[in-house]
Design a protein around this motif. Structure first.
Motif, short mmCIF file in Angstrom:
data_model
loop_
_atom_site.label_atom_id
_atom_site.label_comp_id
_atom_site.label_asym_id
_atom_site.label_seq_id
_atom_site.Cartn_x
_atom_site.Cartn_y
_atom_site.Cartn_z
N GLU A 133 0.86 -1.18 0.00
CA GLU A 133 0.00 0.00 0.00
C GLU A 133 0.90 1.23 0.00
N ARG A 134 0.70 2.11 -0.98
CA ARG A 134 1.48 3.34 -1.08
C ARG A 134 0.53 4.53 -1.19
N ILE A 135 0.68 5.46 -0.28
CA ILE A 135 -0.16 6.66 -0.29
C ILE A 135 0.61 7.75 -1.03
N TYR A 136 0.14 8.07 -2.23
CA TYR A 136 0.82 9.03 -3.09
C TYR A 136 -0.06 10.23 -3.37
N ARG A 137 0.60 11.37 -3.58
CA ARG A 137 -0.08 12.52 -4.16
C ARG A 137 -0.27 12.29 -5.66
N LEU A 138 -1.41 12.68 -6.19
CA LEU A 138 -1.67 12.65 -7.63
C LEU A 138 -1.98 14.07 -8.08
N ARG A 139 -1.22 14.57 -9.03
CA ARG A 139 -1.42 15.94 -9.54
C ARG A 139 -1.81 15.87 -11.01
N CYS A 140 -3.01 16.30 -11.33
CA CYS A 140 -3.48 16.31 -12.71
C CYS A 140 -2.95 17.55 -13.43
N VAL A 141 -2.71 17.44 -14.72
CA VAL A 141 -2.26 18.57 -15.51
C VAL A 141 -3.33 19.67 -15.55
N GLU A 142 -4.58 19.32 -15.22
CA GLU A 142 -5.67 20.28 -15.19
C GLU A 142 -5.68 21.12 -13.92
N GLY A 203 4.81 6.39 -21.97
CA GLY A 203 6.15 5.84 -21.89
C GLY A 203 7.01 6.52 -20.85
N LEU A 204 8.06 5.83 -20.47
CA LEU A 204 9.04 6.34 -19.51
C LEU A 204 10.44 6.01 -20.00
N ARG A 205 11.38 6.82 -19.60
CA ARG A 205 12.77 6.43 -19.74
C ARG A 205 13.03 5.26 -18.79
N MET A 206 14.01 4.42 -19.12
CA MET A 206 14.24 3.24 -18.30
C MET A 206 14.62 3.60 -16.86
N ASP A 207 15.41 4.66 -16.66
CA ASP A 207 15.78 5.02 -15.30
C ASP A 207 14.58 5.54 -14.51
N GLU A 208 13.62 6.15 -15.19
CA GLU A 208 12.38 6.56 -14.53
C GLU A 208 11.55 5.33 -14.15
N ALA A 209 11.51 4.38 -15.06
CA ALA A 209 10.67 3.19 -14.85
C ALA A 209 11.15 2.35 -13.68
N VAL A 210 12.45 2.25 -13.48
CA VAL A 210 12.97 1.42 -12.40
C VAL A 210 13.17 2.21 -11.11
N HIS A 211 12.82 3.50 -11.12
CA HIS A 211 12.94 4.27 -9.89
C HIS A 211 12.02 3.68 -8.82
N PRO A 212 12.45 3.67 -7.55
CA PRO A 212 11.65 3.05 -6.49
C PRO A 212 10.23 3.60 -6.35
N LEU A 213 9.97 4.84 -6.76
CA LEU A 213 8.63 5.40 -6.63
C LEU A 213 7.67 4.91 -7.71
N SER A 214 8.17 4.44 -8.85
CA SER A 214 7.30 4.01 -9.94
C SER A 214 6.55 2.74 -9.52
N PHE A 215 5.26 2.69 -9.85
CA PHE A 215 4.37 1.72 -9.22
C PHE A 215 3.33 1.23 -10.22
N LEU A 216 3.02 -0.05 -10.16
CA LEU A 216 1.90 -0.61 -10.89
C LEU A 216 0.79 -0.90 -9.88
N LEU A 235 -0.51 2.25 -14.26
CA LEU A 235 0.75 2.84 -13.85
C LEU A 235 0.50 4.03 -12.93
N VAL A 236 1.38 4.22 -11.94
CA VAL A 236 1.34 5.41 -11.09
C VAL A 236 2.77 5.94 -10.98
N VAL A 237 2.96 7.16 -11.50
CA VAL A 237 4.27 7.82 -11.45
C VAL A 237 4.04 9.15 -10.74
N PRO A 238 4.21 9.22 -9.42
CA PRO A 238 3.66 10.33 -8.64
C PRO A 238 4.31 11.69 -8.86
#
Length: 325
Positions: A133-142, A203-216, A235-238
């Protein structure tokens, strides 16, 4: 890496939902080993999931990556959505998706520059991984935001299983394409929806994808993922704007070149590939300096990288962040 020590005032996973949801949970993920490509589910397996049928998740691990900010309510999270495959209105996904989007059977295809490619049934694909369980902020472009208690697995753990080759510099994700299920994919004429080259891709760069914060994510608020929020897996990339967190994933593709992504194709002057949250770079049609937190009366200042700068800023060292919108 973000390591957060719990304080007495912190939100605990058991406090997120009523105790009844955290008692007598039924397991969401099976325990079998990763299946071979082409696994087929029995035809009577659970399909579309109305809200009242969503199962509680069992054995969620606490995570050091969680924020202790006040959570957005379950009702708001599940009724205020962008999921254009079901329409452009915020209420369209919650009205249509639970009646139409099947959660099972569901397969994910791994393709491209990786050693372990193939088509995998989702429960076998995720089996053996730690459900957190990960509690993340989500910021919409809107310029609106939420705080969401997701459940799921680290993206890095899935990528490790795929074993990408040295040629894999980027990861592309595809949403389900099924016009019979997702009515906007069948749009014709001169409408905005008809102008989209479906399926939705990100899509993500590979270093972004394997970052510990990146989440499915496979669930939220201690229950499996509602259809309107991107069931059965998203995908969740906070630290990026919400449109990067692609929903209802059916393909993960590893490639050497930067992938073409849906919003960058539709409006390249407004939505870039990186889409990192940056209050100093306005959208061409509105300011990004402030945001409206759903459920709050007053706006708040937007944080650089959505508050995750300490963790992710090194990924972009030397890059012009104003040009990487």
């Amino acid at each position: 890496m973000l390591i957060k020590k719990r304080r007495p005032s912190d939100v605990l996973p058991s406090e997120i939902t009523p105790e009844s949801i955290y008692r007598d949970r039924r397991r969401f993920l099976k325990t079998s080993a990763l299946a071979a490509a082409g696994t087929i589910l029995a035809p009577d397996f659970v399909t579309a999931k109305p809200m009242e049928a969503l199962e509680s998740l069992d054995g969620l691990a606490d995570s050091a990556f969680s924020t202790d900010e006040t959570l957005t309510g379950y009702e708001e999270i599940t009724t205020y959505n962008n999921f254009y495959e079901f329409g452009t209105g915020k209420e369209d996904p919650s009205s249509l998706a639970p009646k139409r989007l099947e959660h099972r059977p569901w397969t994910i295809t791994i393709s491209g520059e990786a050693d372990n490619t193939g088509e995998f049934e989702i429960d076998d694909f995720l089996s053996g991984l730690t459900l957190e369980e990960r509690i993340y902020r989500l910021r919409c472009v809107e310029a609106w935001s939420m705080v969401i208690p997701w459940a799921g697995v680290s993206l890095a753990s899935v990528i490790k299983r795929a074993a990408p080759t040295s040629k894999a510099k980027y990861v592309r994700f595809d949403t389900l394409y099924d016009p019979q299920v997702m009515p906007a994919q069948a749009a014709r004429g001169f409408s905005f929806l008809a102008s989209i080259d479906w399926p939705y891709r990100e899509g993500l760069r590979m270093d972004e994808a394997v970052h510990p914060l990146s989440f499915l994510a496979t669930g939220l608020y201690g229950k499996e993922m509602p259809s309107q929020n991107g069931a059965p897996i998203r995908l969740v990339v906070p630290w990026k704007y919400g449109f990067k967190s692609i929903k209802s994933i059916v393909r993960i593709h590893f490639q050497e070149t930067q992938p073409e992504t849906t919003w960058a194709q539709l409006a390249p002057s407004e939505y870039g590939f990186y889409a990192n949250v940056n209050p100093e770079v306005n959208h061409p049609r509105w300011s990004q300096a402030e945001e409206r937190r759903i459920g709050e009366l007053f706006k708040r200042d937007t944080l650089m990288f959505n508050g995750y700068a300490d963790e992710v800023a090194p990924l972009y060292a030397g890059m012009d962040l104003r040009a990487q919108y």
